[in-house]
Design an enzyme around this catalytic site. Sequence first.
Site, PDB file in Angstrom:
ATOM      1  N   GLU A 112       0.817  -1.204   0.000  1.00 21.88           N
ATOM      2  CA  GLU A 112       0.000   0.000   0.000  1.00 21.88           C
ATOM      3  C   GLU A 112       0.863   1.272   0.000  1.00 21.88           C
ATOM      4  OE1 GLU A 112      -3.196  -0.122  -0.228  1.00 21.88           O
ATOM      5  OE2 GLU A 112      -3.701   1.996   0.036  1.00 21.88           O
ATOM      6  N   ASP A 113       1.935   1.258   0.749  1.00 17.51           N
ATOM      7  CA  ASP A 113       2.638   2.504   1.028  1.00 17.51           C
ATOM      8  C   ASP A 113       3.983   2.686   0.350  1.00 17.51           C
ATOM      9  OD1 ASP A 113       0.582   3.093   2.635  1.00 17.51           O
ATOM     10  OD2 ASP A 113       1.594   2.662   4.528  1.00 17.51           O
TER      11      ASP A 113
END
Length: 758
Positions: A112-113
Amino acid sequence: MDNSDIDRVNQNIPEPPSPEPAPAEEQPVPDVNALCEEQYVRLEASIHQSTQIRSTERIRAAYEFAREAHGMQLRKDGSPYITHPLAAAVIVAEMGLDEESVMAALLHDVIEDTPVTHEDVARRFGEDVAAIVEGVTKLTKIRYTSKEEEQVENLRKMLLAMARDIRVVLIKMADRLHNMRTMEYQSAPKQLEKSRETMEIYAPIAHRLGMQKIKLELEDLSLLYLDPVGYHEIETALREREEKNAGFMERTEAAIRRRMDEAGITCGVQSRTKDIYSIYRKMFGKSMEFDEIMDIYAFRVIVDDIADCYNVLGCIHELYKPVPGRFKDYIGTPKPNMYQSLHTTVIGTEGIPFEVQIRTWEMHRTAEYGIAAHWKYKDGIQGRGDEEKFAWIRNLLETQEDSDAQDFISNLKVDMFADEVFVFTPHGDVKSLPAGATPIDFAYSIHSAIGNRMTCAKVNGRIVPFSHVLQNGDVVEVITSSTSRGPSRDWLTLVKSSEARNKIRQWFKRERREENIVTGRAAFEAEMRRQAVPLTVLSDERALPRILERISVTALDDMYASIGYGGLSAQKTVNNIKDEMRLIERTAKKQGLNPVWASQDLKNAKAVNGIIVEGIDNCLVKFSHCCMPVPGDEIVGFITRGYGVSIHRTDCKNYASSAERESERDRWIKVRWSPGEEDLYQTSIAISAADRDGLVMDIATVLSSLKVKVDALTARNGPGGTANIYITIRVHDKAELGIAMAKIMNVRNVKEVKRQGT
Ligand code: MN
C-alpha cells in the site's frame, strides 16, 4: 475511497528543503537503527516464547525487506515507520501464529505505502505471504462511516468475507491494536473516527473470534477517545478503590496460593482489576453504581487439567463465602466463542467481593487468543491446504450455540465466510447480496424501478456487462434511463437473489401478458410431450376446473402466462396435472367411467393409434382430416398447439405448404407406423362418375363384398350428368385400400377414384 489509514499519515513527509542534499552518513540515523534492532530482538523473543517457529531466517529477511521499503517514512510520533509493522508482528507472534503470518505482519504496509508490488513480495517470500499482505491491504480500503446497526453488521461480515484467510483478519487486528495504542499522536477527528470504527467493527469481531485479550484492549483504548470523561471517571474510581484497599490484591493472591499449596494443586494465580470498558458498560448501560459492581477485582487460577479446576473451586468456596447465583460453569457449557472457565464470585475476608476465574492453561490461551490459539494447537505449524483450514474454522464456528453467533455464522458458510457478497452503493451504504450476484441483483436490491430502468452498470467506476460477478468491497453504480425498455428475459439467468428474480418476473407478468401466454404455452406443451401426458386432459370437463384450482389460476391463459413469466414452472405444472389425473382416474374407475384421455391406449408405451412418434412415448396422436393416412402411407407428424401430434401423409398438400413456412417448419417431426397393428383406419375416397341409376348401390356392393366398412357416403350431382361420390371407409392398410379403389374403378361409369387430400 478513503485510504487514509492512520498508520499511513506520513506518506507525504516533505523532503528536507536543503538545496544540497546532505550525504547519508551525516543523517542522524544510528539511534534509529539501534531502536529498530532493539524492537526486532523483542520480536524474536516473542517468537521463541509463543510460537512453534524454529528458524527466524525468513522473518529476519522480511523485516529487512520491509525496513528498506519504508525507508525514511516516519510515523506521527516521529519514530521510523518500520516500528509499526514490527509492533504488529510482535502481537501476531504473541497470538502464536505461523511463520507466514509474522512475515506478512512485517510486510503488511509495503504494497500500500511503498513502490513494492504483490509480485515483488511473492518472488521474495512466496505467494502465501504475498496473498496475506494483499488481503490486509484490501481490508484497509473498506470504508467506515457511522452507520445503522444493520449496516455495521454487514461491514463486519464484509471484512471477514474479504479476508478469506483468517490470518488476514488476525494481522489486521494486530495492525489496528498497535494503531490504537499509538493513537495519541493523531488529530482529534482521526482519533474519534478510528475509535468508533474500532468499537463497532474490530472489537466485536475480536469478541466473536474469542480473542478476549485483544478485544478488551481495543475497547478500553477506543473508550478513552470516545468518552474521555467517563473513562477517567472509572479510572479514578479504580485508583481510589485500590488506595482504600491497599494491598488487598496481594494479600488475597497470597492467601489463594497458600490454600492451593496445602491442597497440593500446582497452579498459577493472577490478579487484576476489571477492564474499564466492562465497568463502563455496567455503569452506563445497566445503570449500576460503581460500588454495586462485584467483579472489580478478579483473580485467576490456572491449572493443568480440568479435574483440578473443580478442586480449586472447592478450595475457594471453603476459603471465602460464595455469593449465591454467581457461579457459572463455562467448562461444561463453553461460550459461543469457545471461552471456557469456571466463574464464581466470593466475599473476601475484608468484606470485598471479587470474582475468581478457574481454568486450564489451554483454556487460558483460548480465552486470550481465541481462534488464533486454536490455529496453533489444531493446525500445527504449516502444511494444510486452505480448504482444510476453512473447514476447520467453519466447523468451529458452526458448533457454537449462541443465537447471535449462529446468526453470524449462518452468514459465513461457503468458502470460509461467504455465501454472501458485500458491496457499497455510491453513497457508502453496504448491501448484502448472495455470492455470485450481478449488478442486476444490486439494482433490484435498491428498488424495482432502478432495476427495471437499468441501462448500464459501473463497478469501481468502470462500465461492466450485466453478467459481471460482484466482489466484496466493490462500489456499484447503476445508470438508469426513463426510456429503458425494461428487463430482458436473459436477466433471469443472470440474477442470484430471489428478490431480483421476483421483481423481474413481476415486470414480465405485468408488461408482457400476450407474449407470456405464447411462450408459456409452448413451454407447457413441450413439457407435456416430454412427460407423455395427453393434452386431451385439458378438454376434459371434470379435469380442467380441478387442474386450474390446483395451480391457483382461473383460466388456462393465466396458467400459460404464469409459465411464460416464470412464476410457475412448466415441470411442476405438469406434475400437478398428472397427480390430478391419477385422482380423477381412480374415482372414474369406481363409477365405471372413462376420462377423455383414457380413450388413448396408454398401456402401449410406444405406439399410440399404431403410430410411433420418434423420441416421444405415449403422446396424443390423431390423424389429420385432410389426408387421412392409413398404414403403408408415408407419413409425417405435426406438433399441434394443444392436441398432440397430428399425422399427415407426406404427399398431403397441407404438409407441403406448411413445411415451407419457417414458423412451422420445426413442428414437423418424424413418425412411423407401428408394425403388426390390427386396427382399422378411417380414410376417404372421392369418386367421379357419369351418373346412372344404381351407381351408388353398385359401389356399396363392391365394398361390402370386400368386407370394407363404410362409415359415411355422400353423393352429389355435378354439371353435365356427372356424379361425385365421397366415401369414408375403414381399412387395415394401404394395400386393402388399393384393392378397394381398383374394384370401384371397375364399376361401370366410374371415371376416377382418388384419395382425399391429394
Ligand atoms: Mn498498518
